[in-house]
Design an enzyme around this catalytic site. Structure first.
Site, PDB file in Angstrom:
ATOM      1  N   GLY A  19      -6.848  -7.392  -7.295  1.00  0.00           N
ATOM      2  CA  GLY A  19      -6.280  -7.703  -5.983  1.00  0.00           C
ATOM      3  C   GLY A  19      -7.338  -7.632  -4.901  1.00  0.00           C
ATOM      4  CG  ASN A 114      -7.530   1.218 -12.966  1.00  0.00           C
ATOM      5  OD1 ASN A 114      -7.181   0.552 -11.983  1.00  0.00           O
ATOM      6  ND2 ASN A 114      -6.739   1.441 -13.980  1.00  0.00           N
ATOM      7  CB  THR A 142      -8.294  -0.268  -5.720  1.00  0.00           C
ATOM      8  OG1 THR A 142      -6.862  -0.227  -5.645  1.00  0.00           O
ATOM      9  CG2 THR A 142      -8.778   1.144  -5.908  1.00  0.00           C
ATOM     10  CG  ASP A 144      -3.148   0.146  -5.641  1.00  0.00           C
ATOM     11  OD1 ASP A 144      -2.650  -0.352  -4.614  1.00  0.00           O
ATOM     12  OD2 ASP A 144      -2.941  -0.305  -6.776  1.00  0.00           O
ATOM     13  CG  MET A 186       1.156  -3.990  -2.022  1.00  0.00           C
ATOM     14  SD  MET A 186      -0.359  -4.999  -1.950  1.00  0.00           S
ATOM     15  CE  MET A 186       0.301  -6.589  -2.440  1.00  0.00           C
ATOM     16  N   GLY A 187       1.142  -0.309  -4.069  1.00  0.00           N
ATOM     17  CA  GLY A 187       0.632   0.866  -4.770  1.00  0.00           C
ATOM     18  C   GLY A 187       1.401   1.065  -6.056  1.00  0.00           C
ATOM     19  CE1 TYR A 299       1.114 -10.036  -3.486  1.00  0.00           C
ATOM     20  CE2 TYR A 299       0.257 -12.269  -3.441  1.00  0.00           C
ATOM     21  CZ  TYR A 299       0.858 -11.228  -4.122  1.00  0.00           C
ATOM     22  OH  TYR A 299       1.191 -11.383  -5.449  1.00  0.00           O
ATOM     23  CD  GLN A 301       1.405  -3.458   1.867  1.00  0.00           C
ATOM     24  OE1 GLN A 301       1.438  -2.257   1.665  1.00  0.00           O
ATOM     25  NE2 GLN A 301       2.141  -4.292   1.159  1.00  0.00           N
TER      26      GLN A 301
END
Lengths: 407, 407
Positions: A19, A114, A142, A144, A186-187, A299, A301
């Site tokens: 992403g 990852n 990321t 995340d 997100m996450g 998206y 974000q």
């Protein structure tokens, strides 16, 4: 990690994966500008769409790009080389090394999360098997924020800034037109981005009033009760819920609605409003609150231009440059991790770590960042996240002196 | 409009109504600062939550607010006094005038869209009936940009800037990870805000590639065919669709999913991801494209802090100030309309118009702004909208010289 023997001269290949973020191109440009300073690196190939572009030999000649273009790219969101969600198969790897050898690539850099670190690790292992000398690097990225070994990851600060701004505005919207507002953040596995919504609070009654992260089991009944309690207190309620929330059997609440799974085995949770609509529907069902709305931040974000954390942009640039420098000067493989010095004042430093240490498993939010009830974050999280996000918009509020009634 | 006779001395009441914008507080502060300059205006009451706050006598004393607070409020999104979606009944109006008289209110300002103009008109008519001298003003506001008599409305420029930025980022996201991406944009009856997505385009292959507005009948089959054609050309497709799209019988595509209706008779289209998910599902059903996503831009479009058009902020401030000035100096009732001088260089001017001329019906996009196929905007729209939005983020792109293959 290898020890330096002789200078390794050859071409460089860089690619982006997973992403996008608004600062992933900072890492790309940081790496390219650094590479240009080292005579060991001859050509600089940019593979389009990650592994996919390597397999199809879809390479750009990045030495042909002007400094002006590179600087413009650095400030542009999303992956300028294109991205991909693909894990190479064993067969892919064989083909892949043929291509690396064909293009005399000795320096390989893969920017991603990852899954991308795992890909880089696999490539490196394949290189070792056939005794092909390759400097193989993962450059972290990321929104995340779930890479192990890292205090935080490039992309998170800016994503968190977007989420905080979104909740600042939405809290004001909800204050003007009261009701229940649920925003899905997100996450997939980690709640860091959802937690960043808490940075939106300025006044004690500000939302988000409830925050649900994937690290705690989500229960629809308790959720409805939480919302009801907040609504009774403030006459309104703003909720931040992660797209990745799971029930007590660790089953994704959203996944029941979504069937798609990518080649890494991850269910596609974004790009749908289903979870928000489910939660809103449940609040309507279980309470008598009439105005219940849900938005899925989506998206934006990871790609909204202009909302950038300066700390994040700087660090993203630095990890790209450092990966190249480490590959050339230290003759190393690995990933560049961001660490934080203890103390009140924010100070980061970078460390070279083995590829495998960031591959595969992700990192959840520490327990100390989540409150006992599992519906909010703690002060420790706010202290952690604030310096990563930087300055937020200033919000005004009326002192609110009630007018005296005419006698 | 009345002709000036004697100075009308009394108190002022101001309120905000309808969906918030990021510049509605500019109008509020513009009006309050202007009011402070006129000795005719004694107290300045701010009603909380529009008509609702008037009926419950929930008034703030806005003369108690410092200049510093007012300037901070002006830059803060959403309605600082609170908003409401309520149309007064005949019974409400009787009660309302009792309250206006009780508080010696002679200057009334209502900031909002066409529904708010109608409310102001009704109040004014009621005042006339009982021969109560009242200067009654509507101050325009709506991100929908659908007020008659106006070239454009305060709130639109900033909403349009958010939408343009969102599509700039999402186009880059879609370019990195190709597929079909559908974004649902606000705008119940008018396509202006959805159309603003076109401002995101820089390169010929940039999205949005398709734009659907409520002014043209939407057909699911033709939509799927349009998407397929774009996807075949570019390998990806970004779609902007208004939440207000209707079929050829003028029935809302979204409304089939949504039952809620407010007291103005408007179906609640926002705060749900249902329309986006429907459109995405239809593309999946009718094509063999695997990656299809939908986001609903949601309330961020009207409340996201920091993404503000400077032209919009200035004009929002000006209409607030002008309404007060006109009420006091011209002894008038009405609304302040924004007009545009002909010519290449953008120049706006303001005009006092009757309340009824902006009340009730809204204004659709002119035909000249929509292409023949009904799936895009025209250059005329871009020329119209660009000066209202102002500067957008700079986007970089690689020149993209292909690497030569090794011999």
């Amino acid at each position: 990690m290898k020890t330096a023997k002789t200078k390794l001269t050859g071409n460089m290949l860089i690619a982006q994966s997973g992403g996008p973020t608004v600062v992933i191109n900072q890492s790309l440009v940081g790496a390219v500008l650094e590479a240009k300073r080292h005579s060991e690196i001859k050509r600089i190939y940019g593979a389009r769409h990650g592994i996919k572009g390597i397999l199809s030999e879809d390479f750009l000649d990045l030495k042909k790009e002007s400094a002006q273009t590179l600087h413009a790219i650095a400030r542009t969101p999303s992956a300028a080389l294109g991205s991909v969600r693909k894990k190479p198969t064993a067969e892919d790897c064989v083909k892949l090394f043929g291509i690396l050898q064909k293009y005399a690539v000795r320096y390989f850099f893969y920017i991603g999360g990852n899954d991308s670190a795992e890909t880089a690790f696999i490539i490196n292992e394949e290189a070792k098997k056939v005794d092909y000398e390759l400097r193989c690097f993962h450059i972290p990225k990321t929104i995340d924020n779930d890479l192990r070994e890292n205090d935080h990851t490039p992309g998170y600060g800016s994503g968190a800034k977007f989420v905080a701004c979104a909740f600042m505005g939405d809290n004001l919207d909800n204050r003007a037109l009261p009701g229940v507002k649920i925003n899905i953040v997100m996450g997939r596995h980690a709640g860091f981005l959802t937690a960043a919504s808490a940075l939106a609070r300025i006044y004690p009654d500000d939302g988000p009033h409830l925050i649900y992260v994937p690290e705690r089991a989500f229960d629809l009944e308790r959720f409805a009760a939480d919302v009801k309690a907040v609504y009774e207190k403030y006459g309104r309620c703003v909720v931040a819920a992660s797209e990745g929330i799971v029930d007590k059997e660790h089953k994704s609440i959203a996944a029941a609605f979504i069937r798609e799974v990518d080649s890494h085995g991850n269910a596609q949770l974004s790009g749908s409003g289903a979870l928000g609509d489910l939660l809103a529907g449940y609040v309507k069902l279980r309470t008598d609150i009439s105005r219940v709305r849900a938005d899925t931040l989506g998206y934006l974000q990871r790609s909204f231009p202009g909302v950038v954390s300066q700390v994040d942009a700087r660090e993203a640039r630095a990890v790209g440059a450092l990966a190249v420098k480490s590959a050339v000067k230290a003759n190393a493989d690995g990933s560049i991790a961001i660490r934080r010095k203890p103390g009140k004042k924010y100070e980061a430093y970078f460390e070279l770590i083995p590829l495998i240490s960031v591959a595969k498993e992700t990192r959840p939010m520490p327990d100390a960042f989540i409150n006992d009830e599992g519906n909010d974050v703690t002060q420790a999280f706010l202290d952690y996240a604030r310096p990563l996000v930087g300055e937020l918009p200033k919000i005004g509020r009326f002192k609110g002196t009630k007018a005296t009634k005419p006698s």
